[in-house]
Every structure is written in structure tokens, then in C-alpha cells.
Scaffold this motif. Structure first.
Motif, PDB file in Angstrom:
ATOM      1  N   ARG B 213     -11.448 -17.517  12.422  1.00 30.54           N
ATOM      2  CA  ARG B 213     -10.042 -16.986  12.140  1.00 30.54           C
ATOM      3  C   ARG B 213      -9.711 -17.136  10.845  1.00 30.54           C
ATOM      4  O   ARG B 213      -9.555 -18.204  10.532  1.00 30.54           O
ATOM      5  CB  ARG B 213      -9.215 -17.510  13.358  1.00 30.54           C
ATOM      6  N   ARG B 214      -8.990 -16.117  10.341  1.00 24.76           N
ATOM      7  CA  ARG B 214      -8.681 -16.015   8.760  1.00 24.76           C
ATOM      8  C   ARG B 214      -7.022 -15.619   8.773  1.00 24.76           C
ATOM      9  O   ARG B 214      -6.853 -14.362   9.294  1.00 24.76           O
ATOM     10  CB  ARG B 214      -9.513 -15.193   8.025  1.00 24.76           C
ATOM     11  N   VAL B 215      -6.193 -16.212   7.948  1.00 22.40           N
ATOM     12  CA  VAL B 215      -4.854 -16.049   8.029  1.00 22.40           C
ATOM     13  C   VAL B 215      -4.336 -16.157   6.651  1.00 22.40           C
ATOM     14  O   VAL B 215      -4.467 -17.434   6.204  1.00 22.40           O
ATOM     15  CB  VAL B 215      -4.044 -17.066   9.151  1.00 22.40           C
ATOM     16  N   PHE B 216      -3.851 -15.162   6.255  1.00 25.75           N
ATOM     17  CA  PHE B 216      -3.211 -15.600   4.875  1.00 25.75           C
ATOM     18  C   PHE B 216      -1.688 -15.963   4.988  1.00 25.75           C
ATOM     19  O   PHE B 216      -0.786 -15.806   5.897  1.00 25.75           O
ATOM     20  CB  PHE B 216      -2.817 -14.119   3.867  1.00 25.75           C
ATOM     21  N   ILE B 217      -1.334 -17.051   4.049  1.00 27.83           N
ATOM     22  CA  ILE B 217      -0.217 -17.764   4.000  1.00 27.83           C
ATOM     23  C   ILE B 217       0.368 -17.580   2.594  1.00 27.83           C
ATOM     24  O   ILE B 217      -0.468 -17.153   1.574  1.00 27.83           O
ATOM     25  CB  ILE B 217      -0.346 -19.268   4.516  1.00 27.83           C
ATOM     26  N   HIS B 218       1.728 -18.035   2.305  1.00 28.41           N
ATOM     27  CA  HIS B 218       2.312 -18.345   1.013  1.00 28.41           C
ATOM     28  C   HIS B 218       2.264 -16.812   0.152  1.00 28.41           C
ATOM     29  O   HIS B 218       1.987 -16.633  -0.879  1.00 28.41           O
ATOM     30  CB  HIS B 218       1.155 -19.159   0.157  1.00 28.41           C
ATOM     31  N   LEU B 219       2.575 -15.733   0.922  1.00 21.64           N
ATOM     32  CA  LEU B 219       2.665 -14.538   0.248  1.00 21.64           C
ATOM     33  C   LEU B 219       3.967 -14.319  -0.546  1.00 21.64           C
ATOM     34  O   LEU B 219       4.987 -14.700   0.054  1.00 21.64           O
ATOM     35  CB  LEU B 219       2.681 -13.419   1.297  1.00 21.64           C
ATOM     36  N   ASN B 220       3.567 -13.874  -1.760  1.00 17.82           N
ATOM     37  CA  ASN B 220       4.806 -13.498  -2.780  1.00 17.82           C
ATOM     38  C   ASN B 220       5.543 -12.275  -1.993  1.00 17.82           C
ATOM     39  O   ASN B 220       4.820 -11.436  -1.384  1.00 17.82           O
ATOM     40  CB  ASN B 220       4.051 -13.230  -4.115  1.00 17.82           C
ATOM     41  N   ASN B 221       6.697 -12.261  -2.489  1.00 19.53           N
ATOM     42  CA  ASN B 221       7.696 -11.313  -2.139  1.00 19.53           C
ATOM     43  C   ASN B 221       7.341  -9.644  -2.928  1.00 19.53           C
ATOM     44  O   ASN B 221       7.700  -8.684  -2.502  1.00 19.53           O
ATOM     45  CB  ASN B 221       8.957 -11.247  -2.050  1.00 19.53           C
ATOM     46  N   THR B 222       6.372  -9.793  -3.713  1.00 20.69           N
ATOM     47  CA  THR B 222       5.730  -8.536  -4.575  1.00 20.69           C
ATOM     48  C   THR B 222       4.214  -7.862  -3.375  1.00 20.69           C
ATOM     49  O   THR B 222       4.013  -6.956  -3.812  1.00 20.69           O
ATOM     50  CB  THR B 222       5.391  -8.662  -5.653  1.00 20.69           C
ATOM     51  N   ASN B 223       3.943  -8.822  -2.384  1.00 21.23           N
ATOM     52  CA  ASN B 223       2.715  -8.428  -1.911  1.00 21.23           C
ATOM     53  C   ASN B 223       3.015  -7.313  -0.880  1.00 21.23           C
ATOM     54  O   ASN B 223       3.686  -7.632   0.260  1.00 21.23           O
ATOM     55  CB  ASN B 223       2.305  -9.754  -1.280  1.00 21.23           C
ATOM     56  N   PRO B 224       2.499  -6.353  -1.037  1.00 19.74           N
ATOM     57  CA  PRO B 224       2.612  -5.117  -0.051  1.00 19.74           C
ATOM     58  C   PRO B 224       2.267  -5.570   1.428  1.00 19.74           C
ATOM     59  O   PRO B 224       2.766  -5.002   2.318  1.00 19.74           O
ATOM     60  CB  PRO B 224       1.974  -4.164  -0.743  1.00 19.74           C
ATOM     61  N   ALA B 225       1.344  -6.397   1.084  1.00 27.42           N
ATOM     62  CA  ALA B 225       0.638  -6.751   2.702  1.00 27.42           C
ATOM     63  C   ALA B 225       1.496  -7.477   3.597  1.00 27.42           C
ATOM     64  O   ALA B 225       1.515  -7.502   4.917  1.00 27.42           O
ATOM     65  CB  ALA B 225      -0.456  -7.696   2.904  1.00 27.42           C
TER      66      ALA B 225
END
Lengths: 252, 252
Positions: B213-225
Motif C-alpha cells: 500500500r502506497r500513500v502520498f503525504i505532505h502534498l504542497n498546495n501547488t500539487n494538482p493531485a
């Protein structure tokens, strides 16, 4: 000490409150600090995303910022740190020096050094600028902003007499409130705050001062007057006070 | 750099997530810091209301806290500061020494010193513990928590191979994203972050690692995802990734 939402930092905005630029533009043109307590200065860390603004504070508070490298996140000249002299008028301008159309007169009020800067449990009482109040003027009207004050002195009474609007320290309803709630061993006085009620309280101290509009700010989350339906709220309203809220209109 | 809501501080709670005591009881028994960046450490200032907890961090990060007197607001022994050794197992306990039933293995990842601690524009690249990842184990399962990582090294690849769950740095979608948005002159690499997409990106780097299981964290508010309806979100989901959200259940 204050876990409730609060704002003890006076944030001055340009007349249009909405972001006007691209990207991360902020309408905040200047920030005035009234003490070095965490609730007054930690919000600066949320203004680190490249915004440019002027940062005004008394020398004591600028020294607190300088002693903490974390505030390098707000570098000169983007964030212009400016010493706010006491007892004289300062014309406020943004980081580029453009006037904001406002002036301020800062003055020391009885208070204390920040809790984290206390030395060996010394309460750090200070009356010479660790805590300040602000009189903000736009040329037509003026208001006072005093989020922390340990005592109503004769000098302060004179200053506030007949004021159009005063925002004042409403941290606690009564001095032993934190102790009664089993949250702290400290009285309000020990924390550098007058309490709202009682013979030495804020409401009593304002009696006869002829202040037209009186608004409590900086309420602690133990203060029953935070609840709009509380008997304490009714009491303060009966005495002509309000409790501030986001979006409140203060001068019309 | 990150104005979006995020959590790069790993907060471990006791099994019952709700406050159990009176007054201002908090269920937070320990906090682990993975860097000395403001987004990792500033949240500590909101835990200053008398809570007792253990504070684990690598020596570099404890030194950052020590260099900033504002963190005296979290005094010993109420907040027990503990050095997290690298590359060995640490049994986590609360401030009173009571085991939390969890262990952690901390390890250095490519990263950088905090932005506010950079010297004269030196990017402050560091691979020796200024930025760490965590493997957290409860005796049955384990997970990795890596909110900042500048490069996928062979050593890190070996460590992650076959993992049950990895939470990983998803700051930027692509390296020049901040520049393209006219928000900064810095690439993601300059800020100490791999990007999600591209041949040197996170998704490519995880190919063949067999992480369940792979989960992205710490996304910047420029990240379209960040936007659930974006093409970028669809792409990462197609590649078997998720984006974390508050209340997400990670291991069942």
C-alpha cells in the motif's frame, strides 16, 4: 494557556480584503505585535510563504524574535522588522514604505515577559514594554487594542477616557478560574491578566470612563462568557460590553 | 513553502482516540519529528497547554529546538525530549516511561537542513539525519512514514522492498511546479523533495519494489493531485497510489 481560537496580533489589511494578486498574494500589509507570548507571535510562522509585509513590535518583542532562529523564515527585507516606539505617533507603511493611511501610538501596559522567557519561576512582571497596547488612528476615528493587561492604572484610565472604541483583555472571567477548573495553579494576575468580573475587574475599571464601544478579546477557553447563552455573557452585555467574533464590524 | 493543511509530524495516540481525562486531557502520548522544518515543528507550539508527552527526534532536530527558546513552552519533564537513534529499534513510551506498544526504527534519508537554518543561500543538503524516515512496528505489522525525501537511494530501496505500507513524500507533482506557478524560484530538488511524476519521480522509483500500500503525504498546495478530480490524481491511482486524508484507515 489559550487553546481557544484567538487573535492577539493586530493584523492590518489593505482596504480590499480579498487576495488581488496571483498565486499566494496576501492582503496583509502590516502586522503589529503587542507581546512576545506564543499566542501573539506563533502566527507569524504561517506568514512565511513569500508574503511581504511590515512587522512592527516594541524592542522587547523584536528581541524575542531575534533570539529565535525559527523566525529567520521571515527574512528581511521581505518582512521589514520595525521598532515601534512607545508614546509617540508612528505612520504605518507596508514593507516597501507605502503608507497604509493609518497611524499608531503604542504604549506600555502592565504585563509580563513571555511565559517561555520566565527565569526560574519568576513571574516576570513587566510594565515597560514587554506588553503594549495600541491606539490606531485613520485620521477620522481611532480605536484601542489591548489584548493583555494586568492592571488598570491611572495613566491607562486617562488614556481611555471618552474613547470611541476599545478592544480589551477578556482572558478570564474571574482570577481563580484556571485553578477552579483544575487546569493550572496560576491566577489570572500571575499570568498578567485582569479578569472581567469582580471589584478589581475590567468592567468595574471601565465604570465612568465613558468609552462608547467596549469589546472583549483574547478570551481563554475556560471563560464562560465565550458561550453566547451563558449568564456571564448576559451580565457583560448588560454592562454594555460585547465579545468579539470573526467578521465583526467595529467602526461604521 | 507548504500553505496547505498537512501533517509531517507523526503523532502517536493511545488506542482510544477520544480525550479521557478532565479539562484539557490530550490522547497524544508521543510525538516523533522527522525534520526541523517549520511544518514539522511548529505544531508543537499548539501542544503547550500542560499536556505531558514524549518528544522523539534525531539529535539534529533536538538541537534546532534547543536553539529556539520559544520551545521552552514545552518544558522537561512534562515533555520528555528523547534522542531517536538512527538504524536501531527504539521502544516508544510516554513521558512517564509507560510503553505504548510500538517500536520505531529511524533512518536518515536524503534531505536538507531547515530552510530557516540555511547559511547564506547554501541549500543545506544533508544525508545524515537532518531528515529522517520512520519504520513503525506494533509487533504484528509495520509501516513506513517518510514525509520528506530528496532521492531514492539503493539503501532506501532495499529498506522499502516488500513493505506492507509506505506513506511517502508527495510534495510536488513535478520538479518545476513552484516556478511554473510563479511562486518561487526553487525546484523541488532544491527544496529537498523528489517529485511524484517523471522518470526520477517517486512513482517510477517504487516500480518493482512490491510495496503493498502506497500513500502520498505532505502534498504542497501547488500539487494538482490534491484535487480528487484531477487527471494527476487519476494517474497516481492508476499506478496504485492514494493521497492521504484526515481519518484515513491505513492498516486493518
Amino acid at each position: 494557556m489559550n487553546a481557544a481560537p484567538e487573535l492577539s496580533t493586530q493584523i492590518l489589511r489593505t482596504p480590499d480584503l480579498h487576495p488581488k494578486g496571483n498565486g499566494r498574494h496576501s492582503p496583509i500589509a502590516a502586522v503589529l505585535l503587542t507581546s512576545g507570548e506564543i499566542d501573539a507571535i506563533a502566527g507569524l510562522l504561517s506568514l512565511r510563504e513569500g508574503h511581504s509585509f511590515a512587522l512592527y513590535a516594541a524592542c522587547d518583542v523584536l528581541a524575542v524574535l531575534a533570539a529565535n532562529p525559527i523566525f529567520h523564515a521571515l527574512p528581511e527585507p521581505r518582512v521589514a522588522r520595525r521598532a515601534l516606539p512607545l508614546d509617540q505617533m508612528t505612520v504605518l507603511s507596508d514593507a516597501a514604505g507605502v503608507s497604509l493611511g493609518l497611524s499608531v501610538r503604542a504604549f506600555a501596559v502592565p504585563g509580563k515577559v513571555p511565559l517561555f522567557a520566565e527565569v526560574d519561576g519568576d513571574p516576570g512582571r513587566s510594565d515597560d514594554g514587554a506588553t503594549i497596547g495600541l491606539e490606531i488612528l485613520d485620521g477620522c476615528q481611532s480605536m484601542f487594542f489591548i489584548p493583555g493587561c494586568a492592571e488598570m492604572t491611572d495613566a491607562l484610565r486617562q488614556r481611555l477616557r471618552g474613547a470611541r472604541l476599545v478592544l480589551f483583555d477578556g482572558t478570564l472571567w474571574q482570577d481563580d478560574e484556571m485553578i477552579a477548573a483544575n487546569l493550572s495553579s496560576k491566577t489570572g494576575a500571575r499570568m498578567g491578566h485582569m479578569s472581567i468580573s469582580g471589584p478589581d475587574g475590567v468592567m468595574a475599571a471601565f465604570t465612568g470612563l465613558d468609552v462608547q464601544r467596549r469589546v472583549f478579546i483574547h478570551l481563554n477557553n475556560t471563560n464562560p462568557a465565550l458561550l453566547a447563552c451563558s449568564p456571564e455573557r448576559a451580565i457583560l452585555q448588560d454592562q454594555g460590553w460585547d465579545v468579539a467574533f470573526d467578521g465583526m464590524e467595529l467602526l461604521t
